[in-house]
Design a protein around this motif. Structure first.
Motif, short mmCIF file in Angstrom:
data_model
loop_
_atom_site.label_atom_id
_atom_site.label_comp_id
_atom_site.label_asym_id
_atom_site.label_seq_id
_atom_site.Cartn_x
_atom_site.Cartn_y
_atom_site.Cartn_z
N LEU A 101 0.83 -1.21 0.00
CA LEU A 101 0.00 0.00 0.00
C LEU A 101 0.87 1.26 0.00
CD1 LEU A 101 -2.88 -0.94 2.49
CD2 LEU A 101 -3.05 -0.64 0.01
N GLN A 102 1.99 1.21 0.70
CA GLN A 102 2.92 2.34 0.70
C GLN A 102 3.49 2.57 -0.70
OE1 GLN A 102 4.17 4.50 3.61
NE2 GLN A 102 4.33 5.54 1.64
N GLU A 103 3.88 1.51 -1.37
CA GLU A 103 4.43 1.62 -2.71
C GLU A 103 3.40 2.16 -3.70
OE1 GLU A 103 5.99 -2.19 -3.72
OE2 GLU A 103 7.63 -2.09 -2.25
N LEU A 104 2.16 1.69 -3.57
CA LEU A 104 1.09 2.19 -4.44
C LEU A 104 0.86 3.68 -4.19
CD1 LEU A 104 -1.21 1.68 -6.47
CD2 LEU A 104 -2.67 1.09 -4.52
N THR A 105 0.83 4.07 -2.93
CA THR A 105 0.66 5.48 -2.58
C THR A 105 1.79 6.33 -3.16
OG1 THR A 105 -0.48 4.89 -0.52
CG2 THR A 105 0.44 7.11 -0.65
N ASN A 106 3.01 5.83 -3.06
CA ASN A 106 4.17 6.56 -3.61
C ASN A 106 4.05 6.74 -5.11
OD1 ASN A 106 5.18 6.57 -1.02
ND2 ASN A 106 6.69 4.97 -1.37
N ARG A 107 3.66 5.68 -5.81
CA ARG A 107 3.53 5.75 -7.28
C ARG A 107 2.46 6.75 -7.68
NH1 ARG A 107 3.57 0.05 -7.09
NH2 ARG A 107 1.38 -0.01 -7.77
N LYS A 108 1.34 6.72 -6.97
CA LYS A 108 0.23 7.60 -7.34
C LYS A 108 0.55 9.07 -7.08
CE LYS A 108 -3.97 6.24 -6.36
NZ LYS A 108 -5.13 5.70 -5.61
N ILE A 109 1.25 9.36 -5.96
CA ILE A 109 1.57 10.76 -5.68
C ILE A 109 2.62 11.28 -6.65
CG2 ILE A 109 3.38 10.39 -3.95
CD1 ILE A 109 0.60 13.05 -3.82
N GLU A 110 3.54 10.43 -7.08
CA GLU A 110 4.53 10.85 -8.07
C GLU A 110 3.87 11.11 -9.42
OE1 GLU A 110 7.68 11.79 -7.67
OE2 GLU A 110 7.16 11.56 -5.55
N ARG A 111 2.92 10.29 -9.79
CA ARG A 111 2.16 10.53 -11.03
C ARG A 111 1.41 11.85 -10.94
NH1 ARG A 111 -2.59 6.38 -12.19
NH2 ARG A 111 -3.42 7.51 -10.40
N LEU A 112 0.79 12.10 -9.80
CA LEU A 112 0.05 13.35 -9.62
C LEU A 112 0.98 14.55 -9.70
CD1 LEU A 112 -2.52 14.90 -8.96
CD2 LEU A 112 -2.17 14.35 -6.54
N ARG A 113 2.12 14.47 -9.08
CA ARG A 113 3.08 15.61 -9.12
C ARG A 113 3.53 15.86 -10.55
NH1 ARG A 113 5.70 13.64 -3.86
NH2 ARG A 113 4.82 15.03 -2.26
N LYS A 114 3.73 14.80 -11.33
CA LYS A 114 4.14 14.98 -12.73
C LYS A 114 3.04 15.68 -13.51
CE LYS A 114 7.32 11.07 -12.95
NZ LYS A 114 7.56 9.69 -13.50
N LEU A 115 1.79 15.30 -13.25
CA LEU A 115 0.68 15.97 -13.94
C LEU A 115 0.61 17.46 -13.56
CD1 LEU A 115 -2.06 13.21 -13.56
CD2 LEU A 115 -1.07 14.00 -15.70
N CYS A 116 1.00 17.77 -12.33
CA CYS A 116 0.95 19.16 -11.88
C CYS A 116 2.03 20.02 -12.55
CB CYS A 116 1.11 19.23 -10.36
SG CYS A 116 -0.32 18.60 -9.44
N THR A 117 3.03 19.39 -13.15
CA THR A 117 4.10 20.16 -13.81
C THR A 117 3.84 20.37 -15.28
OG1 THR A 117 5.40 18.16 -14.28
CG2 THR A 117 5.79 19.25 -12.16
N LEU A 118 2.80 19.74 -15.82
CA LEU A 118 2.52 19.85 -17.26
C LEU A 118 1.92 21.21 -17.62
CD1 LEU A 118 1.03 16.30 -17.92
CD2 LEU A 118 3.35 17.10 -18.37
#
Length: 299
Positions: free
Chosen positions: A282-299
């Protein structure tokens, strides 16, 4: 005037007192949303916790000052679309708002909600996500976290729980190219008020607002931990606060040094059987999802 002072100046649209479980953070969410949206609002509340107790009054009287109707689980957005068209036809502006649980939103009502979003129906759709069908005994929904105990995903001899990952419904709705989509939390009321005010200003399509509401009764948590649990879900990045405005992603609160997901998970009985390996996943899934979200915020 700060946000809390402004909120205090709004008229409460629901009768006083506690009608839900003691400490229920969904009722706090409902009261806040109805105060901000105001009396010129029509609410649709399908079967669920808030449909059963949040707005039902006594002695044949409503518990709400605004008009409220009770659609089915699977037709919330469709009924609201028709109501909105009627008021547009007669030339009257009203906020037409859904306040629905995750069962009525991510599962049973997803088809008509997706259709309303695609058509650009001028609605405000608020989903209170407590990860299950709580009003009928806590069955699993598509929004239930992987591994969680529910009455339909029982744990026997330490084994069981939901086998699938939680459906990332805010992201699904954001991909509909809505004019506005946001996540909210009752632990961050000023942020909630700001996003509700933004939602009211949208005139060119559907607004989707997703509120993460841990359920004290179904999840197994004491009433005095209600808001702390909501805050922890944000502080661990388990339920991040962000908004998407006309395709542009922005973090409302970027938690740079998040607490371990373990601190959130360990608060609830429904996760008590999880192994260290399960929690790490669950921690790894949370990490992946927040990194994806941060990348979307930089577009």
């Amino acid at each position: 005037m700060n946000v809390i002072e402004k909120l205090a100046s709004y008229e409460d649209q629901i009768s006083p007192g506690i009608s839900a479980c003691v400490g229920c953070n969904v009722e706090l969410t409902l009261r806040t949303c109805m105060k901000v949206l105001g009396p010129d609002t029509i609410f649709a509340i399908p079967p669920g916790c808030m449909g059963g107790v949040g707005v039902v009054g006594w002695d044949k009287k409503s518990g709400a000052k605004t008009p409220v109707f009770f659609p089915l689980l699977d037709n919330v957005a469709s009924m609201l679309a028709g109501i909105k068209l009627h008021y547009e036809h007669i030339g009257r502006h009203v906020n037409v708002v859904a306040f629905a649980g995750d069962g009525a939103s991510v599962d049973a009502g997803m088809q008509c909600l997706s259709g309303a979003a695609e058509r650009g129906d001028k609605l405000i759709y608020i989903c209170y996500d407590n990860e299950g069908y709580m009003n009928t005994g806590y069955q699993r929904s598509g929004s239930t976290t992987k591994g969680a105990w529910t009455s339909t995903t029982p744990v026997i001899d330490g084994k069981g729980g939901k086998k699938q990952n939680k459906k990332d419904f805010p992201m699904i709705m954001a991909m509909h190219d809505l004019p506005y989509m946001a996540t909210m939390s009752p632990a961050y009321i000023p942020d909630m008020v700001r996003k509700l005010e933004k939602a009211m200003a949208v005139e060119n399509g559907l607004v989707y607002l997703h509120v993460y509401n841990p359920c004290l009764t179904g999840w197994g948590c004491t009433s005095d931990e209600s808001i702390e649990a909501c805050r922890l879900s944000v502080e661990t990045n388990f339920a991040p606060l962000y908004e998407v405005e006309n395709g542009s992603f922005r973090m409302s609160l970027d938690v740079k040094n998040p607490k371990p997901v373990r601190e959130f998970i360990k608060k609830f009985k429904k996760f008590r059987h999880l192994t260290e390996e399960d929690i790490e996943a669950l921690q790894e899934l949370t990490n992946r999802k927040i990194e994806r979200l941060r990348k979307l915020c930089t577009l």
